[in-house]
Write an enzyme that holds these catalytic residues in place. Sequence first.
Site, short mmCIF file in Angstrom:
data_model
loop_
_atom_site.label_atom_id
_atom_site.label_comp_id
_atom_site.label_asym_id
_atom_site.label_seq_id
_atom_site.Cartn_x
_atom_site.Cartn_y
_atom_site.Cartn_z
CB CYS A 1 32.11 54.15 86.11
SG CYS A 1 33.39 53.54 87.41
CD GLU A 2 32.93 58.66 92.47
OE1 GLU A 2 33.45 57.99 93.57
OE2 GLU A 2 31.91 59.57 92.40
CG HIS A 3 35.75 54.00 90.65
ND1 HIS A 3 34.68 53.17 91.12
CD2 HIS A 3 35.73 54.85 91.69
CE1 HIS A 3 34.42 53.31 92.11
NE2 HIS A 3 34.92 54.34 92.61
CG HIS A 4 37.45 52.44 85.45
ND1 HIS A 4 36.55 51.65 86.43
CD2 HIS A 4 38.71 51.87 85.50
CE1 HIS A 4 37.22 51.04 87.00
NE2 HIS A 4 38.59 51.12 86.68
CD GLN B 1 23.83 49.81 90.45
OE1 GLN B 1 24.39 49.70 89.22
NE2 GLN B 1 23.05 48.73 90.95
CG HIS C 1 28.49 49.06 86.58
ND1 HIS C 1 28.61 50.34 87.09
CD2 HIS C 1 27.35 48.60 86.98
CE1 HIS C 1 27.90 50.54 88.06
NE2 HIS C 1 27.05 49.35 88.00
CB CYS D 1 34.27 50.19 84.38
SG CYS D 1 33.13 50.26 85.87
#
Length: 197
Positions: free
Chosen positions: A88-91, A129, A157, A159
């Site tokens: 995940c590019e956010h976390h 995703q 996910h 996250c």
Amino acid sequence: MAGLKDYSNSMVARNREQIEYHIREILKLVGEDVEREGLLDTPARVTRMYEEIFAGYEVNPADVLGVTFDENHEELVIVKDIVYYSQCEHHMAPFFGKIHIGYLPNGHILGLSKMARLVEAVTRKLQVQERITSQIADILDEALQPQGVMVVVEGEHLCMCSRGVKKPGSKTITSGVRGEFRSSSALRSEFLELLKQ
């Protein structure tokens, strides 16, 4: 063409020393003793892992498809349950699941293993995703110019499961629909029904 497993992220390899240094610093900043036995090799192990899990940066996803074959098959082709792992590019937390791809050929077919290679090339990088779903559908639509493409991605996910709302077992499902799949509910239904088998 070689499988993505044969690729590694050369930028990680070139910057190994710096990456290991920063991982060691992060471990210190979260309160770890970087000199304890279990952590001595962790920065090197994480860096080697990054070479593998971020291998997608070294590959143009469209290139892994290789050649198509002229074939007068115009019925639905499905490859389902292609397992993927991404970050995940956010976390920077892992997410993983299965990808199902269907297309309606228009005089050209693709070697079936190429779909799995495409999934690897798209997922082995920082991702979301929704983008994975669209990229796979768009690349297949452009490369094959089929009558239609449909991609369904299931993801779990970490996250969401292990932090934040902490809802383990929850799944996210996304779909990408191109060509005749967009206009034909019967074709979408056939694809979804075949996924259940």
